[in-house]
Scaffold this motif. Sequence first.
Motif, PDB file in Angstrom:
ATOM      1  N   MET A 404       0.817  -1.208   0.000  1.00 50.58           N
ATOM      2  CA  MET A 404       0.000   0.000   0.000  1.00 50.58           C
ATOM      3  C   MET A 404       0.853   1.262   0.000  1.00 50.58           C
ATOM      4  O   MET A 404       0.492   2.278  -0.625  1.00 50.58           O
ATOM      5  N   ALA A 405       1.989   1.225   0.690  1.00 53.28           N
ATOM      6  CA  ALA A 405       2.867   2.392   0.714  1.00 53.28           C
ATOM      7  C   ALA A 405       3.326   2.774  -0.686  1.00 53.28           C
ATOM      8  O   ALA A 405       3.333   3.951  -1.062  1.00 53.28           O
ATOM      9  N   LEU A 406       3.679   1.758  -1.460  1.00 53.97           N
ATOM     10  CA  LEU A 406       4.246   2.004  -2.788  1.00 53.97           C
ATOM     11  C   LEU A 406       3.184   2.270  -3.843  1.00 53.97           C
ATOM     12  O   LEU A 406       3.351   3.156  -4.699  1.00 53.97           O
ATOM     13  N   PHE A 407       2.089   1.540  -3.768  1.00 54.16           N
ATOM     14  CA  PHE A 407       1.116   1.597  -4.860  1.00 54.16           C
ATOM     15  C   PHE A 407      -0.162   2.380  -4.543  1.00 54.16           C
ATOM     16  O   PHE A 407      -0.984   2.600  -5.430  1.00 54.16           O
ATOM     17  N   VAL A 408      -0.324   2.806  -3.284  1.00 52.38           N
ATOM     18  CA  VAL A 408      -1.505   3.594  -2.934  1.00 52.38           C
ATOM     19  C   VAL A 408      -1.097   4.960  -2.370  1.00 52.38           C
ATOM     20  O   VAL A 408      -1.481   6.009  -2.900  1.00 52.38           O
ATOM     21  N   ILE A 409      -0.305   4.966  -1.291  1.00 46.99           N
ATOM     22  CA  ILE A 409       0.067   6.228  -0.661  1.00 46.99           C
ATOM     23  C   ILE A 409       0.885   7.105  -1.599  1.00 46.99           C
ATOM     24  O   ILE A 409       0.618   8.307  -1.738  1.00 46.99           O
ATOM     25  N   LYS A 410       1.864   6.519  -2.259  1.00 47.40           N
ATOM     26  CA  LYS A 410       2.776   7.302  -3.102  1.00 47.40           C
ATOM     27  C   LYS A 410       2.038   8.084  -4.195  1.00 47.40           C
ATOM     28  O   LYS A 410       2.187   9.310  -4.287  1.00 47.40           O
ATOM     29  N   PRO A 411       1.235   7.444  -5.039  1.00 46.25           N
ATOM     30  CA  PRO A 411       0.562   8.222  -6.087  1.00 46.25           C
ATOM     31  C   PRO A 411      -0.497   9.188  -5.547  1.00 46.25           C
ATOM     32  O   PRO A 411      -0.628  10.308  -6.045  1.00 46.25           O
ATOM     33  N   LEU A 412      -1.245   8.776  -4.513  1.00 46.21           N
ATOM     34  CA  LEU A 412      -2.277   9.649  -3.970  1.00 46.21           C
ATOM     35  C   LEU A 412      -1.686  10.884  -3.302  1.00 46.21           C
ATOM     36  O   LEU A 412      -2.221  11.998  -3.433  1.00 46.21           O
ATOM     37  N   ARG A 413      -0.598  10.713  -2.596  1.00 50.72           N
ATOM     38  CA  ARG A 413       0.004  11.848  -1.895  1.00 50.72           C
ATOM     39  C   ARG A 413       0.582  12.861  -2.881  1.00 50.72           C
ATOM     40  O   ARG A 413       0.425  14.078  -2.710  1.00 50.72           O
ATOM     41  N   ARG A 414       1.244  12.364  -3.910  1.00 52.12           N
ATOM     42  CA  ARG A 414       1.788  13.272  -4.926  1.00 52.12           C
ATOM     43  C   ARG A 414       0.671  14.026  -5.642  1.00 52.12           C
ATOM     44  O   ARG A 414       0.783  15.229  -5.892  1.00 52.12           O
ATOM     45  N   ALA A 415      -0.400  13.323  -5.944  1.00 52.59           N
ATOM     46  CA  ALA A 415      -1.521  13.973  -6.623  1.00 52.59           C
ATOM     47  C   ALA A 415      -2.153  15.027  -5.717  1.00 52.59           C
ATOM     48  O   ALA A 415      -2.539  16.111  -6.185  1.00 52.59           O
ATOM     49  N   PHE A 416      -2.252  14.721  -4.428  1.00 50.64           N
ATOM     50  CA  PHE A 416      -2.828  15.666  -3.468  1.00 50.64           C
ATOM     51  C   PHE A 416      -1.990  16.946  -3.392  1.00 50.64           C
ATOM     52  O   PHE A 416      -2.512  18.061  -3.481  1.00 50.64           O
ATOM     53  N   ILE A 417      -0.677  16.786  -3.242  1.00 54.07           N
ATOM     54  CA  ILE A 417       0.199  17.950  -3.087  1.00 54.07           C
ATOM     55  C   ILE A 417       0.249  18.783  -4.366  1.00 54.07           C
ATOM     56  O   ILE A 417       0.011  19.997  -4.354  1.00 54.07           O
ATOM     57  N   LEU A 418       0.544  18.140  -5.478  1.00 54.95           N
ATOM     58  CA  LEU A 418       0.709  18.868  -6.733  1.00 54.95           C
ATOM     59  C   LEU A 418      -0.617  19.441  -7.222  1.00 54.95           C
ATOM     60  O   LEU A 418      -0.671  20.563  -7.732  1.00 54.95           O
ATOM     61  N   GLY A 419      -1.693  18.678  -7.060  1.00 60.87           N
ATOM     62  CA  GLY A 419      -2.996  19.150  -7.518  1.00 60.87           C
ATOM     63  C   GLY A 419      -3.477  20.357  -6.749  1.00 60.87           C
ATOM     64  O   GLY A 419      -3.953  21.337  -7.331  1.00 60.87           O
ATOM     65  N   ASN A 420      -3.352  20.332  -5.425  1.00 61.26           N
ATOM     66  CA  ASN A 420      -3.812  21.453  -4.615  1.00 61.26           C
ATOM     67  C   ASN A 420      -2.964  22.698  -4.813  1.00 61.26           C
ATOM     68  O   ASN A 420      -3.465  23.826  -4.784  1.00 61.26           O
ATOM     69  N   GLU A 421      -1.657  22.501  -5.011  1.00 64.55           N
ATOM     70  CA  GLU A 421      -0.800  23.659  -5.248  1.00 64.55           C
ATOM     71  C   GLU A 421      -1.118  24.291  -6.599  1.00 64.55           C
ATOM     72  O   GLU A 421      -1.078  25.513  -6.753  1.00 64.55           O
ATOM     73  N   ALA A 422      -1.411  23.456  -7.598  1.00 64.19           N
ATOM     74  CA  ALA A 422      -1.785  23.992  -8.912  1.00 64.19           C
ATOM     75  C   ALA A 422      -3.080  24.783  -8.809  1.00 64.19           C
ATOM     76  O   ALA A 422      -3.212  25.870  -9.387  1.00 64.19           O
ATOM     77  N   THR A 423      -4.037  24.255  -8.045  1.00 62.29           N
ATOM     78  CA  THR A 423      -5.306  24.959  -7.849  1.00 62.29           C
ATOM     79  C   THR A 423      -5.097  26.286  -7.139  1.00 62.29           C
ATOM     80  O   THR A 423      -5.694  27.315  -7.511  1.00 62.29           O
ATOM     81  N   ALA A 424      -4.243  26.293  -6.119  1.00 57.35           N
ATOM     82  CA  ALA A 424      -3.968  27.517  -5.380  1.00 57.35           C
ATOM     83  C   ALA A 424      -3.283  28.553  -6.265  1.00 57.35           C
ATOM     84  O   ALA A 424      -3.574  29.754  -6.182  1.00 57.35           O
TER      85      ALA A 424
END
Length: 435
Positions: A404-424
């Motif tokens: 889960m760390a490699l295949f769930v947390i990693k992609p979701l966390r990157r999407a959360f950070i980059l997506g929200n910063e782009a929106t901001a």
Amino acid sequence: MVSTEAATPVQASGFRWLQLAMGIVCMAMIANLQYGWTLFVDPIDAKYHWGRAAIQLAFSIFVFTETWLVPVEAWFVDKYGPRLVIMFGGVMIALAWIINSYADSLTLLYAGAVVGGIGAGSVYGTCVGNALKWFPDRRGLAAGATAAGFGAGAAITVVPIASMIATSGYQNAFLFFGIGQGVIVFILALFLRPPTAATPVKKKKLNLPQTKIDYTPPQVLRTPIFWIMYLVFVMVASGGLMTAAQIAPIAHDFKIANEPVSIAGFQMAALIFAISLDRIFDGFGRPFFGWVSDTIGREYTMFIAFGTAALMLLTLSTYGHIPIVFVLSTAVYFGVFGEIYSLFPATSGDTFGVKYATTNNGMLYTAKGTASLLVPLASLVSAKYGWQAVFVIGVALNATAALMALFVIKPLRRAFILGNEATATEAAARDARIA
């Protein structure tokens, strides 16, 4: 909220290392409340015959109280600063073991666990949160070094506590070490300070995503990535807490507790050797894996550590009755288990920002309390199916967490950070055009 304590300029880099060192010592002083507990289980049972499961419920109560009150204690840290909260924690941890020394009923033993949990949580959450604020440029290392005090702090006192229990009784061990640990924490608390501002985060060559947005605790609780991290934390922590609390009963049931083991010229009884090495490896593993995660990324480090933990538990389930295998396997296991207490705070800071780091990490840390509820269950499973069954469950949880760390947390966390910063960024540009 602004702390009422005078903060120290963050530019004094040497001072922040001194703050880190004092936090580590405070953590070491609360380590026995969790990792020294296993030495008291069988002596308490021998005196009162309450049964291991009933006695271990005190351990679960302690961990549950320690973790679930951390967000509340973090609020006091944000308002009043770390000094008063840690002073309060020092008083409570001393009082807890004083209560344990006189406990002649399960009710009193459980009361001591509640008091100890409040005290330990006050110290733990405050020290880790303070480290994250002083070291945003080295979050993994700072959180790992602070947590190392908790992981390794019991190593130097395992032999003295065991010796005092054997010669003077467990009640005297509770009383003597409880007062000593509390006094040291109280004194060090007088010198702890928060920084005036966050240190600028240094640019990293590796793509290690770190948010530029400071999320408030209510915002964090509404994010799916927080709850996925929480689930993985519970899965990994449950096995480590069970092993830490039950290592003495496991060794006795395997009939190897007093078997001599020789490693590198040192010889001790298997149980004492195992507990001593466990604390050393645990303490070393926390800053080491924190440093590794600063270099290769949080999720890759989680995958390596969780996978190794699964392998060690599998080894214990098959060959744990061999004294030297028991000692070495538990040492390696705790060496990789303790990294959750450096990686998850660092990952939380990376994902949700520094401003509310103490409270946000405190909310994530409650996963340890949730995991503690499985400790008495392990006693029941072992009584019916044997310790091998408990270890196999731990293997499954750690292996799943690694994936889960490699295949769930990693992609979701990157999407959360980059997506929200782009929106901001888009929102700021839009507001600028309107203005």
